[in-house]
Design an enzyme around this catalytic site. Structure first.
Site, short mmCIF file in Angstrom:
data_model
loop_
_atom_site.label_atom_id
_atom_site.label_comp_id
_atom_site.label_asym_id
_atom_site.label_seq_id
_atom_site.Cartn_x
_atom_site.Cartn_y
_atom_site.Cartn_z
N LYS A 37 2.47 -2.18 8.20
CA LYS A 37 0.85 -2.07 8.05
C LYS A 37 0.28 -0.73 8.15
O LYS A 37 -0.59 -0.62 7.41
CB LYS A 37 0.20 -3.18 9.22
CG LYS A 37 0.34 -2.68 10.55
CD LYS A 37 -0.06 -3.82 11.52
CE LYS A 37 0.07 -3.14 13.07
NZ LYS A 37 0.01 -4.39 13.92
N ARG A 131 -3.88 -10.97 23.23
CA ARG A 131 -4.00 -11.14 22.16
C ARG A 131 -3.71 -12.52 21.62
O ARG A 131 -4.13 -13.48 22.21
CB ARG A 131 -3.58 -9.72 21.05
CG ARG A 131 -4.42 -9.50 19.98
CD ARG A 131 -3.78 -8.07 19.22
NE ARG A 131 -2.66 -8.75 18.71
CZ ARG A 131 -2.14 -7.70 17.75
NH1 ARG A 131 -2.66 -6.57 17.65
NH2 ARG A 131 -0.95 -7.92 17.11
#
Ligand SMILES: *Cc1c(COP(=O)(O)O)cnc(C)c1O
Length: 353
Positions: A37, A131
């Site tokens: 990413k 998260r």
């Protein structure tokens, strides 16, 4: 002459970092997902990671995965962040997705049924970093529901730490993941193939624990690209830390006062910088701003002080260095610098060996 600003990318160093990490983690039977990413799934970089022996490529964005596939990169593609509205594209393009929501899985199942695909998933559990993840006490109920979906196959369990809260992977949370795996395998009489225990931050846990339990996979971005473990940002032995180098151009160099003239309010970014009176000093401006890179996080390879930045200008105190107009200045990059420079359309990407 090469254009500026630009980021120079050494494909050989990325390949060597990937290979060194594959060999290291393989020592305790841990496979690697190369996380692309931060480089937007840049195909030549993805290929270098695969050449280093990495069998999975993981990205949080489906567009990056499609870009890699269309460029002919061959790997098992893993989607790190799964979005319900992309379910159709996901089942068609991704081998494995990480999941935490029944609603999303139902949509994946619906699309997979329509296209007669069995979509593989890894369920992420929340182990303290806050998260993504299913709460551990909900995981059995969650898996029961997923098992009823005919075109979804659970192939593993995972967790992610040190990203949001900065919780360190350690013996306690890694054992907890192993215990969850054992419990699920017994309860459902299944065997989970991929137990993905974390990211680059798992390096210290890996080095200091002989027994890695059920964990047989890690997802690595930062350590492949920057050669660092992210908890203390120490270099990992044998890795390159300079696979990416950023260059900007000097556009002004003048002797100016070190404190502003006039009445002070907020600057263009809502900040009120502090100024120390150091008399007259040389101030150099580089054509590199927040639209190119996360300037407050730039690392200077030489002993130069960053005084501040705006959208398009970086102001430095060059100390002993002498810069002429048009000179190139080199900067090192941390994770945030790399992410932003790779994402900016103004920064040219130059691939070297
Ligand atoms: C970004 C990401 C990673 C890679 O993290 P690094 O610190 O760069 O190794 C791993 N897992 C997930 C879920 C991610 O989003």
């Amino acid at each position: 002459m090469n254009s500026l600003p630009r980021i120079e990318i050494s494909l050989t160093k990325i390949y060597e970092n990937a290979k060194t990490l594959v060999d290291l983690y393989c020592g305790k039977n841990i496979s690697i997902m190369g996380v692309t990413k931060v480089v937007l799934g840049e195909p030549s970089i993805a290929q270098s990671i695969c050449n280093g022996g990495v069998e999975f490529l993981a990205d949080s964005r489906i567009d990056n995965i499609i870009k890699m596939k269309n460029s002919g990169v061959i790997a098992k593609f893993v989607l790190l962040r799964t979005t319900k509205n992309d379910a159709k594209t996901i089942v068609q393009n991704v081998d494995i997705s990480l999941n935490t929501e029944i609603e999303t899985l139902e949509e994946l199942s619906k699309q997979a049924t329509k296209y007669n695909i069995v979509h593989k998933v890894i369920i992420m559990v929340e182990l303290g970093d806050l998260r993504e993840g299913v709460m551990p006490y909900d995981v059995i109920k969650f898996i029961k529901k997923v098992n009823r979906m005919t075109h979804i196959k659970i192939i593993g369990l995972g967790c992610n730490l040190a990203c949001f809260a900065g919780v360190k992977p350690d013996r306690r949370n890694m054992n907890q993941l192993t215990q969850l795996v054992d419990m699920i395998e017994k309860k459902f009489n299944i065997s989970m193939k991929v137990i993905t225990g974390g990211n680059s931050s798992n390096y210290n846990w890996f080095q200091s624990n002989h027994d890695v339990g059920a964990i047989n996979n890690l997802r690595l971005g930062e350590s492949i690209f920057l050669g660092l473990e992210p908890l203390y940002r120490k270099r990992i032995f044998g890795l390159h830390t300079d696979a990416f180098r950023l260059f900007g151009e000097v556009v002004e160099s003048k002797l100016k006062p070190s404190i502003p003239t006039g009445n002070l309010a907020q600057n263009g970014f809502g900040e009120k910088p502090l100024f120390l009176d150091r008399g007259m000093e040389t101030r150099v401006i580089i054509a590199l701003g927040r639209q190119d890179v996360d300037t407050p996080n730039l690392k200077l390879t030489n002993e130069i002080e960053i005084l501040g930045s705006s959208s398009d200008h970086l102001i430095i105190n060059p100390k002993k260095h002498i810069f002429k107009i048009g000179d190139e200045v080199e900067f090192g990059l941390n994770y945030s610098g790399l992410l932003t420079a790779m994402t900016s359309p103004f920064v040219k990407k130059v691939f070297n060996n």
